[in-house]
Design a protein around this motif. Structure first.
Motif, short mmCIF file in Angstrom:
data_model
loop_
_atom_site.label_atom_id
_atom_site.label_comp_id
_atom_site.label_asym_id
_atom_site.label_seq_id
_atom_site.Cartn_x
_atom_site.Cartn_y
_atom_site.Cartn_z
N GLY A 1 5.52 -9.77 97.56
CA GLY A 1 4.58 -10.84 96.82
C GLY A 1 5.09 -10.49 95.32
O GLY A 1 5.28 -9.01 95.14
N GLN A 2 3.78 -10.00 94.82
CA GLN A 2 3.18 -10.06 93.49
C GLN A 2 3.36 -8.72 93.03
O GLN A 2 3.55 -8.00 92.78
CB GLN A 2 1.52 -10.55 93.40
N MET A 3 2.63 -7.70 94.00
CA MET A 3 2.64 -6.42 94.09
C MET A 3 3.77 -5.31 93.86
O MET A 3 3.90 -4.61 93.33
CB MET A 3 1.82 -5.89 95.07
N ALA A 4 4.55 -5.83 95.05
CA ALA A 4 5.65 -5.42 95.57
C ALA A 4 6.83 -5.62 94.69
O ALA A 4 7.55 -4.73 94.39
CB ALA A 4 6.29 -5.83 96.56
N GLY B 1 11.25 -10.66 103.58
CA GLY B 1 10.11 -11.42 103.37
C GLY B 1 9.92 -12.64 104.31
O GLY B 1 10.58 -11.69 105.41
N SER B 2 9.23 -13.15 104.68
CA SER B 2 8.28 -14.58 105.13
C SER B 2 9.34 -15.10 105.83
O SER B 2 9.11 -15.38 107.61
CB SER B 2 7.11 -14.97 104.94
N SER B 3 10.38 -15.23 106.04
CA SER B 3 11.31 -16.26 106.31
C SER B 3 12.81 -15.07 105.92
O SER B 3 12.84 -14.78 104.53
CB SER B 3 11.67 -17.51 106.08
N THR C 1 15.07 -17.14 104.63
CA THR C 1 15.74 -18.22 103.19
C THR C 1 14.12 -17.45 101.86
O THR C 1 15.13 -17.33 101.05
CB THR C 1 15.23 -19.18 103.40
N ARG C 2 13.14 -17.07 102.84
CA ARG C 2 13.15 -16.53 101.19
C ARG C 2 13.01 -15.01 101.02
O ARG C 2 13.16 -14.81 99.73
CB ARG C 2 10.97 -16.20 102.19
N SER C 3 13.44 -14.64 101.78
CA SER C 3 14.11 -13.07 101.30
C SER C 3 14.86 -13.12 100.60
O SER C 3 15.09 -12.69 99.45
CB SER C 3 14.44 -12.19 102.64
N SER D 1 16.82 -9.17 109.01
CA SER D 1 15.94 -8.97 109.69
C SER D 1 14.77 -8.32 109.25
O SER D 1 15.25 -7.27 108.35
CB SER D 1 15.96 -9.11 111.29
N HIS D 2 13.65 -7.87 109.37
CA HIS D 2 12.23 -6.91 108.88
C HIS D 2 13.22 -4.99 110.35
O HIS D 2 13.10 -4.65 109.30
CB HIS D 2 11.26 -7.04 110.35
N GLN D 3 13.72 -5.68 111.40
CA GLN D 3 13.98 -4.39 112.03
C GLN D 3 16.06 -4.33 111.32
O GLN D 3 15.60 -2.53 111.40
CB GLN D 3 14.54 -5.04 113.50
N GLY E 1 4.32 -4.41 101.97
CA GLY E 1 4.26 -5.26 100.45
C GLY E 1 3.38 -6.29 101.36
O GLY E 1 3.04 -7.17 100.73
N ILE E 2 2.81 -6.54 102.51
CA ILE E 2 2.48 -7.45 103.05
C ILE E 2 1.07 -7.66 102.65
O ILE E 2 0.51 -6.24 102.84
CB ILE E 2 2.68 -7.73 104.81
N LYS E 3 -0.10 -8.42 103.16
CA LYS E 3 -1.28 -8.68 103.34
C LYS E 3 -1.52 -7.44 104.65
O LYS E 3 -1.02 -7.20 105.52
CB LYS E 3 -1.87 -9.44 103.52
P1 NAP Z 1 0.71 -12.08 97.55
O1 NAP Z 1 1.59 -11.95 96.32
O2 NAP Z 1 0.45 -12.54 99.17
O3 NAP Z 1 1.96 -10.69 98.54
C1 NAP Z 1 2.16 -11.26 100.52
C2 NAP Z 1 4.08 -11.35 100.25
O4 NAP Z 1 4.74 -11.06 102.04
C3 NAP Z 1 3.88 -13.13 100.44
O5 NAP Z 1 5.91 -12.41 99.31
C4 NAP Z 1 4.12 -13.27 101.52
O6 NAP Z 1 5.64 -13.70 101.47
C5 NAP Z 1 5.08 -12.11 102.18
N1 NAP Z 1 5.16 -12.28 104.06
C6 NAP Z 1 3.98 -12.97 104.15
N2 NAP Z 1 4.10 -12.82 105.75
C7 NAP Z 1 5.54 -12.14 106.00
C8 NAP Z 1 5.88 -11.83 106.80
N3 NAP Z 1 5.58 -11.51 108.45
N4 NAP Z 1 6.85 -10.50 106.62
C9 NAP Z 1 7.42 -10.04 105.54
N5 NAP Z 1 6.42 -10.85 104.47
C10 NAP Z 1 5.26 -11.84 104.51
O7 NAP Z 1 0.16 -10.47 98.05
P2 NAP Z 1 0.33 -9.37 97.29
O8 NAP Z 1 -0.90 -8.73 96.15
O9 NAP Z 1 1.52 -9.12 96.73
O10 NAP Z 1 -0.34 -7.58 98.39
C11 NAP Z 1 -0.21 -7.90 99.03
C12 NAP Z 1 0.20 -6.20 99.72
O11 NAP Z 1 -0.86 -5.20 98.16
C13 NAP Z 1 -1.91 -6.34 99.56
O12 NAP Z 1 -1.96 -5.26 101.07
C14 NAP Z 1 -2.46 -6.08 99.26
O13 NAP Z 1 -4.11 -5.28 99.44
C15 NAP Z 1 -1.70 -4.71 97.99
N6 NAP Z 1 -3.01 -4.76 96.39
C16 NAP Z 1 -2.51 -5.51 96.35
C17 NAP Z 1 -2.90 -5.31 95.14
C18 NAP Z 1 -2.84 -6.57 93.45
O14 NAP Z 1 -3.74 -6.81 92.54
N7 NAP Z 1 -2.47 -7.63 94.01
C19 NAP Z 1 -3.54 -4.09 94.34
C20 NAP Z 1 -3.82 -3.41 95.42
C21 NAP Z 1 -2.78 -3.47 96.80
P3 NAP Z 1 5.29 -15.68 101.54
O15 NAP Z 1 5.25 -15.84 100.21
O16 NAP Z 1 6.72 -16.13 101.49
O17 NAP Z 1 4.33 -15.61 102.04
#
Ligand code: NAP
Length: 256
Positions: A9-12, A30-32, A34-36, A50-52, A64-66
């Motif tokens: 997502g944003q951070m990765a 990624g989450s699917s 198609t998304r990957s 796949s993740h594995q 990089g997930i929540k």
């Molecule tokens: P984000 O933009 O929501 O990214 C999360 C990503 O995870 C999304 O691309 C999402 O895909 C994907 N995802 C959801 N379910 C998944 C699954 N089952 N398998 C694989 N990927 C999946 O959030 P973020 O802000 O980048 O945060 C990610 C991590 O960074 C968090 O742990 C957060 O604590 C950490 N972090 C963030 C910041 C910040 O400023 N944002 C700062 C420090 C640390 P979809 O979009 O397709 O749902």
């Protein structure tokens, strides 16, 4: 080194900008599927099926997930590789519980300035990370900014001071810009003036040998405008308000 990201997502995406320059190979999942494939195309990377599959192919897995998704995602995987997490509030012990306590585990806390390769990133390791792996991790983390090795007990404080604080700094800049608009400047002009002043003031602080207090004293002439404004900021509790916000952020990180 082959590096695999689960969740992009944003951070990765921001940290991948820097890591791409190191020459390490990166694959993502990624989450699917198609998304990957969509994200991989946008970032110029390869997607795993796949993740594995990703876990089996790489030398380092980066999550990089929540934080809320750790349990469900990790319970489906068999990981025998070093793992790096960037999730707020997920301790190395918790990561070991969710994976395997015999794995080298790394915790980082980057911030969004990774996008311009200027993240201030905290790093902690478990006792299974050897010096060679530490050197590789530092090379990876330094590719998107500056790193600080921390005792894990200080991680939540670092999260507040560096991970979350860009949002608080933007709020301050936005408030300055609103004040400019209230007093007749355009929003665009106020925003530019406030932003440039914040950048230059931070640079001045880094480059001078003075403390913030000494610099404040240099700006405040006796009976002048700045001291009047400063007194008003403190009458409304700026220092208390900032410390309280950081405490609340730390409290939330401890309870994730
Ligand atoms: P984000 O933009 O929501 O990214 C999360 C990503 O995870 C999304 O691309 C999402 O895909 C994907 N995802 C959801 N379910 C998944 C699954 N089952 N398998 C694989 N990927 C999946 O959030 P973020 O802000 O980048 O945060 C990610 C991590 O960074 C968090 O742990 C957060 O604590 C950490 N972090 C963030 C910041 C910040 O400023 N944002 C700062 C420090 C640390 P979809 O979009 O397709 O749902």
């Amino acid at each position: 080194m082959k590096i695999g990201f689960i969740g992009v997502g944003q951070m990765a995406s921001a940290i991948i900008t820097g890591i791409k320059q190191t020459g390490h190979e990166i694959i993502i999942s990624g989450s699917s599927l198609t998304r990957s494939q969509e994200i991989a195309k946008n970032l110029g990377l390869k997607a795993a099926l796949s993740h594995q599959e990703l876990v089996d192919k790489v030398d380092l897995v980066i999550l990089g997930i929540k934080p809320q998704l750790f349990e469900s995602v990790l319970s489906e995987l068999d990981i025998k590789k070093p793992i790096m997490s960037m999730a707020a509030g997920v301790t190395l012990n918790r990561l070991a519980e969710l994976t395997d306590s015999s794995l080298p585990l790394i915790r980082i806390m980057p911030n969004m300035n990774a996008r311009i390769l200027q993240s201030t990133t905290g790093i902690s390791y478990n006792h299974l990370v050897n010096e060679d792996l530490k050197a590789s991790i530092r090379e990876i983390v330094d590719s998107f900014g500056t790193s600080y090795e921390l005792a894990e007990k200080d991680f939540d404080t670092f999260t507040a001071l560096a991970g979350s604080s860009p949002a608080y700094i933007y709020l301050f800049i936005e408030a300055m810009a609103k004040a400019g608009v209230k007093n007749g400047l355009s929003k665009a002009q106020s925003l530019e003036i406030a932003t440039q002043t914040v950048i230059a003031s931070a640079k001045n602080l880094i480059e001078s040998e003075d403390s913030p207090h000494a610099l404040i004293d240099k700006i405040c002439s006796p009976g002048g405008t700045t001291i009047a404004g400063l007194m008003d900021l403190e009458k409304n509790g700026l220092t208390h308000s900032v410390v309280s916000a950081i405490d609340t952020t730390i409290g939330k990180a401890k309870n994730m």
